[in-house]
Design a protein around this motif. Sequence first.
Motif, PDB file in Angstrom:
ATOM      1  N   ASN A  48       0.827  -1.208   0.000  1.00 42.67           N
ATOM      2  CA  ASN A  48       0.000   0.000   0.000  1.00 42.67           C
ATOM      3  C   ASN A  48       0.860   1.256   0.000  1.00 42.67           C
ATOM      4  OD1 ASN A  48      -2.358   1.463  -0.029  1.00 42.67           O
ATOM      5  ND2 ASN A  48      -2.770   1.241   2.151  1.00 42.67           N
ATOM      6  N   VAL A  49       1.956   1.232   0.760  1.00 42.91           N
ATOM      7  CA  VAL A  49       2.875   2.374   0.773  1.00 42.91           C
ATOM      8  C   VAL A  49       3.495   2.563  -0.605  1.00 42.91           C
ATOM      9  CG1 VAL A  49       5.051   3.263   1.705  1.00 42.91           C
ATOM     10  CG2 VAL A  49       3.357   2.242   3.248  1.00 42.91           C
ATOM     11  N   ASP A  50       3.925   1.467  -1.228  1.00 40.97           N
ATOM     12  CA  ASP A  50       4.522   1.545  -2.566  1.00 40.97           C
ATOM     13  C   ASP A  50       3.558   2.182  -3.564  1.00 40.97           C
ATOM     14  OD1 ASP A  50       6.717   0.308  -1.503  1.00 40.97           O
ATOM     15  OD2 ASP A  50       6.292  -1.667  -2.358  1.00 40.97           O
ATOM     16  N   LYS A  51       2.305   1.776  -3.486  1.00 45.01           N
ATOM     17  CA  LYS A  51       1.283   2.301  -4.395  1.00 45.01           C
ATOM     18  C   LYS A  51       1.127   3.807  -4.220  1.00 45.01           C
ATOM     19  CE  LYS A  51      -3.667   1.773  -5.426  1.00 45.01           C
ATOM     20  NZ  LYS A  51      -4.912   1.041  -5.041  1.00 45.01           N
ATOM     21  N   ARG A  52       1.106   4.274  -2.991  1.00 50.30           N
ATOM     22  CA  ARG A  52       0.932   5.707  -2.719  1.00 50.30           C
ATOM     23  C   ARG A  52       2.158   6.497  -3.161  1.00 50.30           C
ATOM     24  NH1 ARG A  52      -4.389   6.660  -0.172  1.00 50.30           N
ATOM     25  NH2 ARG A  52      -5.085   4.511   0.148  1.00 50.30           N
ATOM     26  N   ILE A  53       3.334   5.960  -2.931  1.00 45.68           N
ATOM     27  CA  ILE A  53       4.562   6.642  -3.336  1.00 45.68           C
ATOM     28  C   ILE A  53       4.597   6.826  -4.848  1.00 45.68           C
ATOM     29  CG2 ILE A  53       7.063   6.323  -3.567  1.00 45.68           C
ATOM     30  CD1 ILE A  53       7.063   5.184  -0.722  1.00 45.68           C
ATOM     31  N   ALA A  54       4.256   5.762  -5.562  1.00 46.15           N
ATOM     32  CA  ALA A  54       4.275   5.825  -7.026  1.00 46.15           C
ATOM     33  C   ALA A  54       3.249   6.817  -7.566  1.00 46.15           C
ATOM     34  CB  ALA A  54       4.020   4.437  -7.602  1.00 46.15           C
ATOM     35  N   ALA A  55       2.062   6.856  -6.952  1.00 45.38           N
ATOM     36  CA  ALA A  55       0.987   7.708  -7.467  1.00 45.38           C
ATOM     37  C   ALA A  55       1.185   9.177  -7.118  1.00 45.38           C
ATOM     38  CB  ALA A  55      -0.352   7.217  -6.915  1.00 45.38           C
ATOM     39  N   GLN A  56       1.796   9.448  -5.958  1.00 45.61           N
ATOM     40  CA  GLN A  56       1.863  10.834  -5.478  1.00 45.61           C
ATOM     41  C   GLN A  56       3.230  11.483  -5.656  1.00 45.61           C
ATOM     42  OE1 GLN A  56       0.008  11.143  -1.511  1.00 45.61           O
ATOM     43  NE2 GLN A  56      -1.224   9.326  -1.993  1.00 45.61           N
ATOM     44  N   ARG A  57       4.185  10.738  -6.156  1.00 41.31           N
ATOM     45  CA  ARG A  57       5.514  11.281  -6.465  1.00 41.31           C
ATOM     46  C   ARG A  57       6.231  11.833  -5.222  1.00 41.31           C
ATOM     47  NH1 ARG A  57       3.307   9.165 -10.306  1.00 41.31           N
ATOM     48  NH2 ARG A  57       3.375   9.852 -12.485  1.00 41.31           N
ATOM     49  N   GLU A  58       5.990  11.219  -4.100  1.00 42.02           N
ATOM     50  CA  GLU A  58       6.680  11.578  -2.865  1.00 42.02           C
ATOM     51  C   GLU A  58       7.323  10.321  -2.289  1.00 42.02           C
ATOM     52  OE1 GLU A  58       7.200  14.482  -1.661  1.00 42.02           O
ATOM     53  OE2 GLU A  58       5.763  15.716  -2.779  1.00 42.02           O
ATOM     54  N   LYS A  59       8.384  10.502  -1.496  1.00 37.48           N
ATOM     55  CA  LYS A  59       9.115   9.350  -0.992  1.00 37.48           C
ATOM     56  C   LYS A  59       8.880   9.077   0.494  1.00 37.48           C
ATOM     57  CE  LYS A  59      12.908   9.621  -4.351  1.00 37.48           C
ATOM     58  NZ  LYS A  59      14.376   9.743  -4.527  1.00 37.48           N
ATOM     59  N   LYS A  60       8.380  10.092   1.218  1.00 42.01           N
ATOM     60  CA  LYS A  60       8.215   9.931   2.661  1.00 42.01           C
ATOM     61  C   LYS A  60       6.744   9.877   3.034  1.00 42.01           C
ATOM     62  CE  LYS A  60      12.574  12.054   4.082  1.00 42.01           C
ATOM     63  NZ  LYS A  60      13.208  13.032   4.990  1.00 42.01           N
ATOM     64  N   ALA A  61       6.430   8.990   3.958  1.00 42.16           N
ATOM     65  CA  ALA A  61       5.027   8.783   4.348  1.00 42.16           C
ATOM     66  C   ALA A  61       4.392  10.039   4.914  1.00 42.16           C
ATOM     67  CB  ALA A  61       4.937   7.647   5.363  1.00 42.16           C
ATOM     68  N   ILE A  62       5.159  10.873   5.587  1.00 39.18           N
ATOM     69  CA  ILE A  62       4.590  12.067   6.208  1.00 39.18           C
ATOM     70  C   ILE A  62       4.077  13.049   5.161  1.00 39.18           C
ATOM     71  CG2 ILE A  62       6.703  13.468   6.334  1.00 39.18           C
ATOM     72  CD1 ILE A  62       5.809  14.153   9.244  1.00 39.18           C
ATOM     73  N   ASP A  63       4.535  12.922   3.911  1.00 37.89           N
ATOM     74  CA  ASP A  63       4.103  13.810   2.824  1.00 37.89           C
ATOM     75  C   ASP A  63       3.065  13.160   1.916  1.00 37.89           C
ATOM     76  OD1 ASP A  63       5.880  15.910   3.550  1.00 37.89           O
ATOM     77  OD2 ASP A  63       7.539  14.797   2.642  1.00 37.89           O
ATOM     78  N   LEU A  64       2.601  11.977   2.295  1.00 41.24           N
ATOM     79  CA  LEU A  64       1.643  11.255   1.462  1.00 41.24           C
ATOM     80  C   LEU A  64       0.219  11.367   1.998  1.00 41.24           C
ATOM     81  CD1 LEU A  64       3.599   7.891   0.955  1.00 41.24           C
ATOM     82  CD2 LEU A  64       3.278   9.675  -0.781  1.00 41.24           C
ATOM     83  N   VAL A  65      -0.747  11.289   1.093  1.00 45.55           N
ATOM     84  CA  VAL A  65      -2.139  11.063   1.495  1.00 45.55           C
ATOM     85  C   VAL A  65      -2.293   9.563   1.670  1.00 45.55           C
ATOM     86  CG1 VAL A  65      -4.556  11.253   0.855  1.00 45.55           C
ATOM     87  CG2 VAL A  65      -2.968  13.097   0.253  1.00 45.55           C
ATOM     88  N   LEU A  66      -2.489   9.150   2.903  1.00 45.52           N
ATOM     89  CA  LEU A  66      -2.579   7.729   3.226  1.00 45.52           C
ATOM     90  C   LEU A  66      -3.987   7.396   3.708  1.00 45.52           C
ATOM     91  CD1 LEU A  66       0.759   7.635   5.239  1.00 45.52           C
ATOM     92  CD2 LEU A  66       0.409   6.505   3.031  1.00 45.52           C
ATOM     93  N   LEU A  67      -4.231   6.131   3.950  1.00 46.05           N
ATOM     94  CA  LEU A  67      -5.474   5.758   4.612  1.00 46.05           C
ATOM     95  C   LEU A  67      -5.553   6.508   5.944  1.00 46.05           C
ATOM     96  CD1 LEU A  67      -5.399   1.895   4.028  1.00 46.05           C
ATOM     97  CD2 LEU A  67      -6.843   3.552   2.846  1.00 46.05           C
ATOM     98  N   PRO A  68      -6.735   6.960   6.342  1.00 43.42           N
ATOM     99  CA  PRO A  68      -6.844   7.760   7.574  1.00 43.42           C
ATOM    100  C   PRO A  68      -6.163   7.121   8.774  1.00 43.42           C
ATOM    101  CG  PRO A  68      -8.928   7.783   6.398  1.00 43.42           C
ATOM    102  CD  PRO A  68      -8.043   6.811   5.660  1.00 43.42           C
ATOM    103  N   GLU A  69      -6.311   5.818   8.931  1.00 45.56           N
ATOM    104  CA  GLU A  69      -5.700   5.141  10.077  1.00 45.56           C
ATOM    105  C   GLU A  69      -4.182   5.254  10.034  1.00 45.56           C
ATOM    106  OE1 GLU A  69      -4.962   0.647  11.797  1.00 45.56           O
ATOM    107  OE2 GLU A  69      -6.633   0.977  10.419  1.00 45.56           O
TER     108      GLU A  69
END
Length: 324
Positions: free
Chosen positions: A193-214
């Motif tokens: 799931n993290v890999d998917k978000r990184i690829a889609a949002q062009r960011e490398k760090k979780a703190i800068d990603l839109v993630l699942l609310p939890e």
Amino acid sequence: MNLRKIFTFTLSLVIATSALAILSSACSMENSNNQNDDEKRGTYSPDVPRSMVFAGEKVSLTAQDRHERMDREILSFTYSHINTMLMIKRANRLFPIVEPILKECGIPDDFKYLMIIESNGDIEARSPAGAGGLWQFLEKTGREYGLEVNGEVDERYNIEKATKAACAYLKESYAKYGDWLTVAASYNTGRANVDKRIAAQREKKAIDLVLLPETSRYIFRLMAIKSIFTNPKNYGFNLRSSDLYPPLPIAKTITVENSVANWADFAKKHGLTYLQLHEANPWIRSTTLTNKNKKTYQVKIPDAKALHYNPQHTKAYNIKWVTE
């Protein structure tokens, strides 16, 4: 109006004005006292730090989204009095066991807080999805990382072995992401799931990603609980050393290589109840041990006499946790 009436009117006016001044002063003092009382009761909003250091990296919290996300988690922990208080009490027993393992495995010490938010520090914690133990491994994941999981033995509840398994997962994730908060996010939501978000949002760090609310809350919960544990008194948690849970007094460790017909009988031979044996060895999940594969188990035998609670002998693992 004669002089008598003027004098009477003036005197009445002075008395009324003085009464109003006294009443105003009393109200002001009462409001001040109420404010102080409110602060003593904890009915205030704690300060949000401008930055945090997690796993050796400074994380700025001045951006609007970061400030507000951190604020939410600090408020949540501050006013979840029962759970937060229990976390601190339990940590006094757990951290002396977990910290050396993290250090040995090359994992930042701050990941002890991940264990805390995963399970509230409850060794017997079990989620609705079936995740178990302090590190909340699912059965499949636990087996993948070398833990035995069945009806008789469940090493997700073995503090030492589960911590080492968690360290193995965390090291693999760090080799992939190179950022410890992203590693924490992957522990919550999975690497895919993290890999998917990184690829889609062009960011490398979780703190800068839109993630699942939890998961988005998870990384801020991690920093918030560290902030509270660093100085509980700042958030209204006032504990004494005697309030904390002491380490279990282990008298010896016995190696078991064969089957055990009945753990209750085994316990009685060592002057214990089955409950006391299980408390010291929560990975024992049945009254029997078949042990068909002739595995070796290290069974802790607590000192039955020392198990009687004496809060006056309890020492704080971290002096900042207590008010003395």
